[in-house]
Design an enzyme around this catalytic site. Structure first.
Site, PDB file in Angstrom:
ATOM      1  N   CYS A 140       6.168   4.859  -7.028  1.00  0.00           N
ATOM      2  CA  CYS A 140       6.268   4.475  -5.617  1.00  0.00           C
ATOM      3  C   CYS A 140       6.851   3.071  -5.605  1.00  0.00           C
ATOM      4  O   CYS A 140       6.220   2.131  -6.110  1.00  0.00           O
ATOM      5  CB  CYS A 140       4.899   4.490  -4.938  1.00  0.00           C
ATOM      6  SG  CYS A 140       4.946   3.855  -3.223  1.00  0.00           S
ATOM      7  N   LYS A 172       7.332  13.820   3.272  1.00  0.00           N
ATOM      8  CA  LYS A 172       5.899  13.764   2.983  1.00  0.00           C
ATOM      9  C   LYS A 172       5.142  14.892   3.684  1.00  0.00           C
ATOM     10  O   LYS A 172       4.076  15.318   3.225  1.00  0.00           O
ATOM     11  CB  LYS A 172       5.338  12.401   3.396  1.00  0.00           C
ATOM     12  CG  LYS A 172       5.816  11.250   2.503  1.00  0.00           C
ATOM     13  CD  LYS A 172       5.250   9.933   2.978  1.00  0.00           C
ATOM     14  CE  LYS A 172       5.724   8.760   2.125  1.00  0.00           C
ATOM     15  NZ  LYS A 172       5.180   8.799   0.758  1.00  0.00           N
ATOM     16  N   THR A 231      12.231   1.874   1.998  1.00  0.00           N
ATOM     17  CA  THR A 231      11.427   1.409   3.119  1.00  0.00           C
ATOM     18  C   THR A 231      11.687  -0.083   3.320  1.00  0.00           C
ATOM     19  O   THR A 231      12.246  -0.751   2.431  1.00  0.00           O
ATOM     20  CB  THR A 231       9.940   1.617   2.839  1.00  0.00           C
ATOM     21  OG1 THR A 231       9.557   0.750   1.753  1.00  0.00           O
ATOM     22  CG2 THR A 231       9.637   3.067   2.465  1.00  0.00           C
ATOM     23  N   THR A 270       7.660   1.002  -2.938  1.00  0.00           N
ATOM     24  CA  THR A 270       7.059   0.078  -1.982  1.00  0.00           C
ATOM     25  C   THR A 270       5.769  -0.538  -2.513  1.00  0.00           C
ATOM     26  O   THR A 270       5.515  -1.733  -2.331  1.00  0.00           O
ATOM     27  CB  THR A 270       6.773   0.797  -0.652  1.00  0.00           C
ATOM     28  OG1 THR A 270       7.978   1.392  -0.163  1.00  0.00           O
ATOM     29  CG2 THR A 270       6.232  -0.166   0.391  1.00  0.00           C
ATOM     30  N   ARG A 296       0.754   1.420   2.585  1.00  0.00           N
ATOM     31  CA  ARG A 296       1.336   0.244   1.953  1.00  0.00           C
ATOM     32  C   ARG A 296       2.018  -0.672   2.964  1.00  0.00           C
ATOM     33  O   ARG A 296       2.273  -1.837   2.687  1.00  0.00           O
ATOM     34  CB  ARG A 296       2.348   0.658   0.875  1.00  0.00           C
ATOM     35  CG  ARG A 296       1.707   1.011  -0.462  1.00  0.00           C
ATOM     36  CD  ARG A 296       0.961   2.321  -0.454  1.00  0.00           C
ATOM     37  NE  ARG A 296       1.812   3.473  -0.259  1.00  0.00           N
ATOM     38  CZ  ARG A 296       1.379   4.691   0.115  1.00  0.00           C
ATOM     39  NH1 ARG A 296       0.093   4.878   0.358  1.00  0.00           N
ATOM     40  NH2 ARG A 296       2.213   5.700   0.256  1.00  0.00           N
ATOM     41  N   CYS A 313      13.383   4.832  -2.989  1.00  0.00           N
ATOM     42  CA  CYS A 313      12.144   5.433  -2.496  1.00  0.00           C
ATOM     43  C   CYS A 313      12.037   6.758  -3.240  1.00  0.00           C
ATOM     44  O   CYS A 313      13.037   7.473  -3.380  1.00  0.00           O
ATOM     45  CB  CYS A 313      12.226   5.642  -0.986  1.00  0.00           C
ATOM     46  SG  CYS A 313      10.762   6.432  -0.274  1.00  0.00           S
TER      47      CYS A 313
END
Length: 230
Positions: free
Chosen positions: A78, A156, A119, A80, A48, A187
């Site tokens: 998500c 992640k 982010t 972002t 992204r 996030c």
């Protein structure tokens, strides 16, 4: 009851945590009372940050497939990727805006300045959403933002250990020291490391907010936030 379509996989652990919240927040006495969910768990969505055009195209295709599979409400755990909300809405199915709903929930607490753990792309979305609520956003410093991204990528990769948790607490504390009267976990990896008891100001978890709004939309009921049920 409406069928929920989930654009997932960004990342997988965060998506599973979101689904767990949907299940836990649903007022059910048996299996048939729970929300029907169709999901595309797609960790292969292009990055992204570095491939936004490709990401938008794939997300639009995912939304269309979910529509064709029977989804009547769409959600994406998500933050972002909400930069591509337009591509998702092009499928013609109502899409719950996680960022807008979270900003609204955080602003409802009355804070004038709210810090956001997100982010860079997520920060930009929250700056706009919080401004619409009349709230000033407190940002991480450049160094802390780099540290935040390192922590997120660690999650992640499967690292949710004590060092990661300590780092996220310290990042939240830095926002508070900069004047934040509330914190947004902007996030979906944040709540995998940070709980409300870890911060000295109110914490608004975007995953929790999205799950609550999804349940309310699919069951077509009003669902009070935790703590307002008594």
């Amino acid at each position: 009851m409406k069928t929920l379509g989930v654009l997932g996989g960004m990342g997988p652990a965060a998506t599973l945590a979101f689904l767990a919240r949907v299940q836990a927040l649903t007022p059910a006495s048996g299996d048939e009372d729970h929300v029907r969910v169709v999901m595309d768990m797609n960790p292969q969505v292009p990055n992204r940050h570095s491939q936004p055009e490709a990401a938008g195209r794939i997300l639009g295709e995912m939304a269309a497939r979910l529509r064709d599979a029977g989804a009547e409400v769409l959600a994406m755990p998500c933050n972002t990727a909400h930069a591509h909300a337009g591509a998702i809405r092009a499928a013609g199915v109502p899409f719950i805006d996680m960022v807008a709903e979270t900003a609204k929930a955080a602003a409802a607490g009355g804070a004038a300045r709210i810090g956001v753990l997100a982010t860079p792309g997520g920060e930009a979305l929250y700056a706009e959403a919080l401004a619409a609520e009349g709230v000033e956003m407190v940002r991480l410093s450049d160094a802390d933002r780099a540290r935040f991204m390192s922590v997120v990528f660690g999650v992640k990769a499967g690292d949710v250990g004590p060092e990661q948790r300590a780092a996220m607490r310290e990042l939240a504390a830095a926002l508070i020291a900069a004047g934040a009267q509330g914190i947004i976990g902007g996030c979906t990896e944040v709540p995998l490391l940070l709980d409300a008891g870890d911060v000295a100001v109110p914490l608004t978890d975007s995953t929790e907010v999205l799950a609550r709004v999804c349940v309310a939309a699919c069951l077509q009921v009003d669902l009070l936030p935790q703590g307002e049920k008594d």
